[in-house]
Design a protein around this motif. Structure first.
Motif, PDB file in Angstrom:
ATOM      1  N   GLY A 150       5.224 -16.779  22.563  1.00 42.67           N
ATOM      2  CA  GLY A 150       4.149 -17.348  23.366  1.00 42.67           C
ATOM      3  C   GLY A 150       4.268 -18.843  23.499  1.00 42.67           C
ATOM      4  O   GLY A 150       5.374 -19.381  23.628  1.00 42.67           O
ATOM      5  N   ALA A 151       3.127 -19.518  23.432  1.00 43.31           N
ATOM      6  CA  ALA A 151       3.108 -20.962  23.631  1.00 43.31           C
ATOM      7  C   ALA A 151       1.886 -21.557  22.970  1.00 43.31           C
ATOM      8  O   ALA A 151       0.889 -20.864  22.714  1.00 43.31           O
ATOM      9  CB  ALA A 151       3.109 -21.291  25.125  1.00 43.31           C
ATOM     10  N   ALA A 152       1.954 -22.846  22.707  1.00 46.06           N
ATOM     11  CA  ALA A 152       0.799 -23.604  22.235  1.00 46.06           C
ATOM     12  C   ALA A 152       0.082 -24.186  23.443  1.00 46.06           C
ATOM     13  O   ALA A 152       0.715 -24.621  24.411  1.00 46.06           O
ATOM     14  CB  ALA A 152       1.246 -24.729  21.301  1.00 46.06           C
ATOM     15  N   ALA A 153      -1.254 -24.187  23.400  1.00 42.62           N
ATOM     16  CA  ALA A 153      -2.032 -24.720  24.516  1.00 42.62           C
ATOM     17  C   ALA A 153      -3.349 -25.272  24.002  1.00 42.62           C
ATOM     18  O   ALA A 153      -4.187 -24.523  23.496  1.00 42.62           O
ATOM     19  CB  ALA A 153      -2.288 -23.647  25.569  1.00 42.62           C
ATOM     20  N   GLU A 154      -3.512 -26.595  24.096  1.00 42.47           N
ATOM     21  CA  GLU A 154      -4.756 -27.268  23.717  1.00 42.47           C
ATOM     22  C   GLU A 154      -5.195 -26.887  22.303  1.00 42.47           C
ATOM     23  O   GLU A 154      -6.363 -26.630  22.040  1.00 42.47           O
ATOM     24  CB  GLU A 154      -5.851 -26.944  24.728  1.00 42.47           C
ATOM     25  CG  GLU A 154      -5.521 -27.411  26.144  1.00 42.47           C
ATOM     26  CD  GLU A 154      -6.582 -27.040  27.153  1.00 42.47           C
ATOM     27  OE1 GLU A 154      -7.566 -26.366  26.767  1.00 42.47           O
ATOM     28  OE2 GLU A 154      -6.430 -27.413  28.331  1.00 42.47           O
ATOM     29  N   GLY A 155      -4.247 -26.824  21.407  1.00 40.11           N
ATOM     30  CA  GLY A 155      -4.555 -26.543  20.009  1.00 40.11           C
ATOM     31  C   GLY A 155      -4.593 -25.082  19.641  1.00 40.11           C
ATOM     32  O   GLY A 155      -4.703 -24.741  18.458  1.00 40.11           O
ATOM     33  N   ASP A 156      -4.515 -24.189  20.623  1.00 40.85           N
ATOM     34  CA  ASP A 156      -4.511 -22.750  20.352  1.00 40.85           C
ATOM     35  C   ASP A 156      -3.097 -22.197  20.453  1.00 40.85           C
ATOM     36  O   ASP A 156      -2.194 -22.836  20.992  1.00 40.85           O
ATOM     37  CB  ASP A 156      -5.422 -22.015  21.356  1.00 40.85           C
ATOM     38  CG  ASP A 156      -6.881 -22.382  21.178  1.00 40.85           C
ATOM     39  OD1 ASP A 156      -7.301 -22.619  20.025  1.00 40.85           O
ATOM     40  OD2 ASP A 156      -7.595 -22.424  22.203  1.00 40.85           O
ATOM     41  N   TRP A 157      -2.934 -20.976  19.951  1.00 42.75           N
ATOM     42  CA  TRP A 157      -1.651 -20.278  20.029  1.00 42.75           C
ATOM     43  C   TRP A 157      -1.821 -19.067  20.926  1.00 42.75           C
ATOM     44  O   TRP A 157      -2.624 -18.179  20.637  1.00 42.75           O
ATOM     45  CB  TRP A 157      -1.196 -19.858  18.632  1.00 42.75           C
ATOM     46  CG  TRP A 157      -1.118 -20.988  17.660  1.00 42.75           C
ATOM     47  CD1 TRP A 157      -2.012 -21.293  16.671  1.00 42.75           C
ATOM     48  CD2 TRP A 157      -0.098 -21.981  17.586  1.00 42.75           C
ATOM     49  NE1 TRP A 157      -1.618 -22.402  15.978  1.00 42.75           N
ATOM     50  CE2 TRP A 157      -0.438 -22.861  16.522  1.00 42.75           C
ATOM     51  CE3 TRP A 157       1.062 -22.227  18.297  1.00 42.75           C
ATOM     52  CZ2 TRP A 157       0.346 -23.940  16.169  1.00 42.75           C
ATOM     53  CZ3 TRP A 157       1.853 -23.316  17.955  1.00 42.75           C
ATOM     54  CH2 TRP A 157       1.494 -24.151  16.895  1.00 42.75           C
ATOM     55  N   LEU A 158      -1.083 -19.037  22.035  1.00 43.49           N
ATOM     56  CA  LEU A 158      -1.192 -17.955  23.000  1.00 43.49           C
ATOM     57  C   LEU A 158      -0.034 -16.980  22.800  1.00 43.49           C
ATOM     58  O   LEU A 158       1.127 -17.339  23.023  1.00 43.49           O
ATOM     59  CB  LEU A 158      -1.155 -18.497  24.427  1.00 43.49           C
ATOM     60  CG  LEU A 158      -2.087 -19.680  24.739  1.00 43.49           C
ATOM     61  CD1 LEU A 158      -1.970 -20.064  26.201  1.00 43.49           C
ATOM     62  CD2 LEU A 158      -3.528 -19.355  24.372  1.00 43.49           C
ATOM     63  N   VAL A 159      -0.329 -15.768  22.367  1.00 39.80           N
ATOM     64  CA  VAL A 159       0.694 -14.754  22.137  1.00 39.80           C
ATOM     65  C   VAL A 159       0.826 -13.912  23.400  1.00 39.80           C
ATOM     66  O   VAL A 159      -0.101 -13.177  23.770  1.00 39.80           O
ATOM     67  CB  VAL A 159       0.346 -13.859  20.936  1.00 39.80           C
ATOM     68  CG1 VAL A 159       1.406 -12.777  20.757  1.00 39.80           C
ATOM     69  CG2 VAL A 159       0.218 -14.694  19.664  1.00 39.80           C
TER      70      VAL A 159
END
Length: 209
Positions: free
Chosen positions: A50-59
């Motif tokens: 996934g990716a990191a986005a605005e402090g979250d981890w998107l799986v």
């Protein structure tokens, strides 16, 4: 008098697990779960992409590889010198626990790069071993919380996201529960995200009006 265990959840980051990725893992986990016997605690493990986005981890997806628990020299040494002496003889069982084949990890990393994704961490199954396992396992129920050995592996991996998926079968159906942890074994908020129809991008042949 009873004491209640309090688990702190980080307010800074959340793991947003896509429903499609979760369903892919659950399908694999249920297949492996069906093979569990009293002497064969079949594991299930996948890499989170996934990716990191605005402090979250998107799986966005999961990827599977082979278990090199008994074939990789580093894995054999780690289990013989650290895991078994520290966490118990149950880990002498060659199918207990997981060590991702280095060649598969390389393959997964290259494929993730091609797709513009990052390796975020891992997800693995905890079955209801206290029901399926031998009598000595009955007093030590597993759930969606990491074991001491899990925590050791989380800290050693260096990955920012580590998900535990508890799977059980009761009353003719599978049930599951999830938890997420960072590399320091602090709990992360975890949410399953399902795309609504309005979130689906139109295809090349679609048009408004």
């Amino acid at each position: 008098m009873t004491t209640e265990r309090i688990i702190e959840v980080s307010e800074k980051s959340a793991v947003l697990f896509s429903q499609s990725a979760l369903e892919s893992f659950l399908a694999a986990a249920e297949t492996e779960y069906a093979c569990i016997t009293e002497t064969n605690p079949v594991p299930c493990f996948a890499v989170l992409l996934g990716a990191a986005a605005e402090g979250d981890w998107l799986v966005h997806d999961v990827a599977f590889g082979r278990n090199a628990r008994t074939t990789d020299p580093t894995a054999r040494q780690e289990f013989a010198t650290t895991i078994v002496p520290r966490f118990g003889t149950a880990y002498e069982n060659p199918v207990r626990a997981w060590w991702l084949d280095p060649a598969d990890l390389l393959r997964i990393g290259r494929e993730a790069d091609r797709r513009g994704l990052d390796i975020l961490g891992s997800v693995h199954m905890h079955p209801d071993w206290h029901r399926l396992g031998p009598p000595e396992a009955h007093a030590h129920p597993l759930d969606e919380l990491p074991t001491d050995m899990d925590r050791h592996m989380f800290r050693g991996s260096g990955w920012p996201v580590n998900v535990v998926c508890y799977v059980e079968r009761r009353h003719g159906a599978h049930g599951y529960a999830l938890s997420a942890w960072d590399g320091n074994c602090d709990r992360l908020a975890l949410r399953v995200h399902r795309l609504a129809p309005a979130d689906v991008l139109p295809g090349p042949g679609d048009a408004d009006g």
